[in-house]
Scaffold this motif. Structure first.
Motif, PDB file in Angstrom:
ATOM      1  N   ALA A 174      36.912  34.867  31.287  1.00  0.00           N
ATOM      2  CA  ALA A 174      35.882  35.523  32.095  1.00  0.00           C
ATOM      3  C   ALA A 174      36.492  36.166  33.340  1.00  0.00           C
ATOM      4  O   ALA A 174      36.125  37.276  33.723  1.00  0.00           O
ATOM      5  CB  ALA A 174      34.810  34.518  32.495  1.00  0.00           C
ATOM      6  N   LEU A 175      37.433  35.464  33.958  1.00  0.00           N
ATOM      7  CA  LEU A 175      38.039  35.969  35.178  1.00  0.00           C
ATOM      8  C   LEU A 175      38.875  37.219  34.900  1.00  0.00           C
ATOM      9  O   LEU A 175      38.861  38.177  35.689  1.00  0.00           O
ATOM     10  CB  LEU A 175      38.910  34.886  35.800  1.00  0.00           C
ATOM     11  CG  LEU A 175      39.213  35.004  37.301  1.00  0.00           C
ATOM     12  CD1 LEU A 175      37.942  35.124  38.112  1.00  0.00           C
ATOM     13  CD2 LEU A 175      40.022  33.803  37.754  1.00  0.00           C
ATOM     14  N   THR A 176      39.573  37.240  33.783  1.00  0.00           N
ATOM     15  CA  THR A 176      40.380  38.403  33.422  1.00  0.00           C
ATOM     16  C   THR A 176      39.500  39.626  33.219  1.00  0.00           C
ATOM     17  O   THR A 176      39.878  40.750  33.581  1.00  0.00           O
ATOM     18  CB  THR A 176      41.201  38.116  32.147  1.00  0.00           C
ATOM     19  OG1 THR A 176      42.084  37.022  32.405  1.00  0.00           O
ATOM     20  CG2 THR A 176      42.014  39.326  31.742  1.00  0.00           C
ATOM     21  N   ARG A 177      38.315  39.426  32.653  1.00  0.00           N
ATOM     22  CA  ARG A 177      37.380  40.549  32.495  1.00  0.00           C
ATOM     23  C   ARG A 177      36.945  41.088  33.853  1.00  0.00           C
ATOM     24  O   ARG A 177      36.833  42.290  34.041  1.00  0.00           O
ATOM     25  CB  ARG A 177      36.162  40.118  31.678  1.00  0.00           C
ATOM     26  CG  ARG A 177      36.427  39.976  30.183  1.00  0.00           C
ATOM     27  CD  ARG A 177      35.129  40.014  29.389  1.00  0.00           C
ATOM     28  NE  ARG A 177      34.226  38.926  29.772  1.00  0.00           N
ATOM     29  CZ  ARG A 177      34.183  37.744  29.163  1.00  0.00           C
ATOM     30  NH1 ARG A 177      35.023  37.491  28.164  1.00  0.00           N
ATOM     31  NH2 ARG A 177      33.340  36.823  29.554  1.00  0.00           N
ATOM     32  N   SER A 178      36.711  40.185  34.797  1.00  0.00           N
ATOM     33  CA  SER A 178      36.356  40.608  36.160  1.00  0.00           C
ATOM     34  C   SER A 178      37.491  41.413  36.783  1.00  0.00           C
ATOM     35  O   SER A 178      37.270  42.465  37.390  1.00  0.00           O
ATOM     36  CB  SER A 178      36.060  39.395  37.043  1.00  0.00           C
ATOM     37  OG  SER A 178      34.741  38.948  36.909  1.00  0.00           O
ATOM     38  N   LEU A 320      31.651  41.437  38.273  1.00  0.00           N
ATOM     39  CA  LEU A 320      32.499  40.607  39.121  1.00  0.00           C
ATOM     40  C   LEU A 320      31.930  39.203  39.306  1.00  0.00           C
ATOM     41  O   LEU A 320      32.443  38.420  40.102  1.00  0.00           O
ATOM     42  CB  LEU A 320      32.686  41.274  40.498  1.00  0.00           C
ATOM     43  CG  LEU A 320      33.255  42.694  40.490  1.00  0.00           C
ATOM     44  CD1 LEU A 320      33.491  43.175  41.914  1.00  0.00           C
ATOM     45  CD2 LEU A 320      34.546  42.773  39.680  1.00  0.00           C
ATOM     46  N   HIS A 321      30.890  38.886  38.566  1.00  0.00           N
ATOM     47  CA  HIS A 321      30.224  37.596  38.740  1.00  0.00           C
ATOM     48  C   HIS A 321      31.162  36.393  38.532  1.00  0.00           C
ATOM     49  O   HIS A 321      31.130  35.453  39.332  1.00  0.00           O
ATOM     50  CB  HIS A 321      29.019  37.496  37.797  1.00  0.00           C
ATOM     51  CG  HIS A 321      28.237  36.230  37.957  1.00  0.00           C
ATOM     52  ND1 HIS A 321      27.473  35.951  39.077  1.00  0.00           N
ATOM     53  CD2 HIS A 321      28.128  35.144  37.134  1.00  0.00           C
ATOM     54  CE1 HIS A 321      26.925  34.758  38.942  1.00  0.00           C
ATOM     55  NE2 HIS A 321      27.296  34.252  37.781  1.00  0.00           N
ATOM     56  N   PRO A 322      32.016  36.378  37.497  1.00  0.00           N
ATOM     57  CA  PRO A 322      32.929  35.227  37.343  1.00  0.00           C
ATOM     58  C   PRO A 322      33.837  35.027  38.554  1.00  0.00           C
ATOM     59  O   PRO A 322      34.112  33.883  38.943  1.00  0.00           O
ATOM     60  CB  PRO A 322      33.736  35.587  36.099  1.00  0.00           C
ATOM     61  CG  PRO A 322      32.833  36.480  35.316  1.00  0.00           C
ATOM     62  CD  PRO A 322      32.122  37.306  36.353  1.00  0.00           C
ATOM     63  N   LEU A 323      34.296  36.123  39.146  1.00  0.00           N
ATOM     64  CA  LEU A 323      35.129  36.011  40.346  1.00  0.00           C
ATOM     65  C   LEU A 323      34.299  35.483  41.515  1.00  0.00           C
ATOM     66  O   LEU A 323      34.769  34.618  42.269  1.00  0.00           O
ATOM     67  CB  LEU A 323      35.722  37.379  40.699  1.00  0.00           C
ATOM     68  CG  LEU A 323      36.536  37.452  41.998  1.00  0.00           C
ATOM     69  CD1 LEU A 323      37.705  36.476  41.974  1.00  0.00           C
ATOM     70  CD2 LEU A 323      37.038  38.886  42.220  1.00  0.00           C
ATOM     71  N   LYS A 324      33.086  35.953  41.638  1.00  0.00           N
ATOM     72  CA  LYS A 324      32.212  35.485  42.715  1.00  0.00           C
ATOM     73  C   LYS A 324      31.917  33.989  42.579  1.00  0.00           C
ATOM     74  O   LYS A 324      31.931  33.250  43.568  1.00  0.00           O
ATOM     75  CB  LYS A 324      30.902  36.278  42.720  1.00  0.00           C
ATOM     76  CG  LYS A 324      29.956  35.924  43.865  1.00  0.00           C
ATOM     77  CD  LYS A 324      28.711  36.791  43.829  1.00  0.00           C
ATOM     78  CE  LYS A 324      27.808  36.478  45.018  1.00  0.00           C
ATOM     79  NZ  LYS A 324      27.385  35.069  45.083  1.00  0.00           N
ATOM     80  N   VAL A 325      31.667  33.538  41.360  1.00  0.00           N
ATOM     81  CA  VAL A 325      31.396  32.119  41.123  1.00  0.00           C
ATOM     82  C   VAL A 325      32.610  31.282  41.527  1.00  0.00           C
ATOM     83  O   VAL A 325      32.477  30.237  42.187  1.00  0.00           O
ATOM     84  CB  VAL A 325      31.044  31.877  39.639  1.00  0.00           C
ATOM     85  CG1 VAL A 325      31.040  30.382  39.331  1.00  0.00           C
ATOM     86  CG2 VAL A 325      29.688  32.499  39.310  1.00  0.00           C
TER      87      VAL A 325
END
Length: 345
Positions: A174-178, A320-325
């Motif tokens: 998920a983070l890589t997608r962000s 960018l939601h995974p990065l925000k989380v």
């Protein structure tokens, strides 16, 4: 011949009264370079030493020389290089002053006016610095591009800060997608301007009314937004949100005078490039503080993390939601150093 012989030769030819100069070692921050200030009644100058012990150091010294000469020729306030020896990595150059922007900004109530003057210099640097700029002078990459963003900024953040400094395990898919979406959006900005890539308060010297820029050897072509973000989210100073907004608007006013109609595109891409810069800061501070033992960098990590949280909140981009989380989770608990690894180009 050693460094002192090199300097002594310059003094003998330049100052008829001879020696009498006092050597003082200067802090180098995150740099491997050694800096000295030589001062006497007849004046002062700076000596830099960076032995070309490998290809990287050799290229950086050449970049320092060529980009410095280029910017000075455009009227940009970088230090004039009086004498150099690339074989040994020795430079003798102008002394731009003993106080940097960080010191002044934290000790004055009139810092907005100082920042406005710096923004005027920044616009000149970005627009006029790109004229006749030869990308062959660049030590690392010729341009600020997605490869650099994903490897040396978001990747740096992940390996040096998240995994290394904090010792956290996270969902990399998920983070890589962000990170990929972030770099894609950031890469849409016009990248044909001169980019300093470390335009922050400790690289800006002030002497009276004069502003001086140091550490230009990482210059390359890139977007306007990045250097502005470097200045506004700089954790060394910690500008208030209203100060950042005021200076952002002032910068756009200056930019519109030179490039009419550019503001909408600039504003569209600015948040993504500010986030990229923020990720780079956290990766660099973690690596410098934990791996290289320069512990004072670690005290600025909370401010940089708070800045990143604010930028992600303001942008509110679902991609960018995974990065925000992840950032929210990190901010919700005390920062406990674990150890890290990384590099930055």
């Amino acid at each position: 011949m050693d460094l002192k012989d090199f300097v002594r030769s310059y003094i003998t030819e330049t100052y008829p009264t001879g020696w009498g100069f006092e050597w003082r070692r200067l802090p180098g921050d995150g740099s491997k370079r050694a800096f000295y200030r030589l001062s006497a009644e007849q004046g002062s100058f700076i000596v830099m030493e960076y032995a070309p012990s490998d290809r990287t150091a050799e290229k950086e010294n050449l970049s320092y020389l060529r980009i410095g000469e280029h910017l000075l020729g455009k009227g940009i306030p970088v230090a004039r290089i009086f004498r150099y020896d690339l074989e040994h990595g020795w430079f003798i150059m102008e002394d731009l002053g003993q106080r940097n922007l960080q010191e002044i900004a934290l000790s004055t109530e009139n810092r907005i006016d100082i920042y406005k003057r710096i923004l005027e210099v920044l616009v000149k640097l970005q627009i006029e610095g790109r004229e006749d700029f030869n990308t062959q002078w660049c030590a690392h990459t010729e341009r600020y591009d997605r490869f650099l963003m994903e490897r040396h900024e978001s990747g740096y953040f992940l390996t040096s800060f998240v995994q290394g400094f904090l010792g956290l395990e996270t969902d990399l898919t998920a983070l890589t997608r962000s990170f990929s979406r972030l770099s894609y959006n950031a890469s849409l900005a016009d990248g044909d301007f001169f980019l300093h890539r470390d335009f922050q308060s400790r690289n800006l010297m002030l002497r009276g009314d004069r502003i001086g820029i140091v550490d230009w050897q990482g210059g390359r072509l890139g977007p306007l937004q990045y250097d502005l973000a470097s200045l506004l989210i700089d954790p060394y100073v910690g500008l208030k949100s209203e100060e950042r907004k005021h200076l952002y608007d002032y910068y756009l006013t200056l930019l519109e005078r030179r490039l009419p109609g550019v503001s909408p595109s600039f504003s569209m891409h600015y948040p993504y490039l500010a986030i990229q810069r923020n990720l780079q800061i956290l990766g660099a501070f973690s690596y410098l503080g934990s791996v290289l033992g320069k512990k004072w960098f670690l005290e600025y990590i909370p401010a940089a993390l708070q800045s990143l949280e604010g930028l992600l909140e303001e942008q509110d981009d679902p991609d960018l939601h995974p990065l925000k989380v992840l950032v929210d989770e990190i901010n919700a608990r005390p920062i406990q150093p674990h150890g890290n690894q990384g590099s930055n180009r």
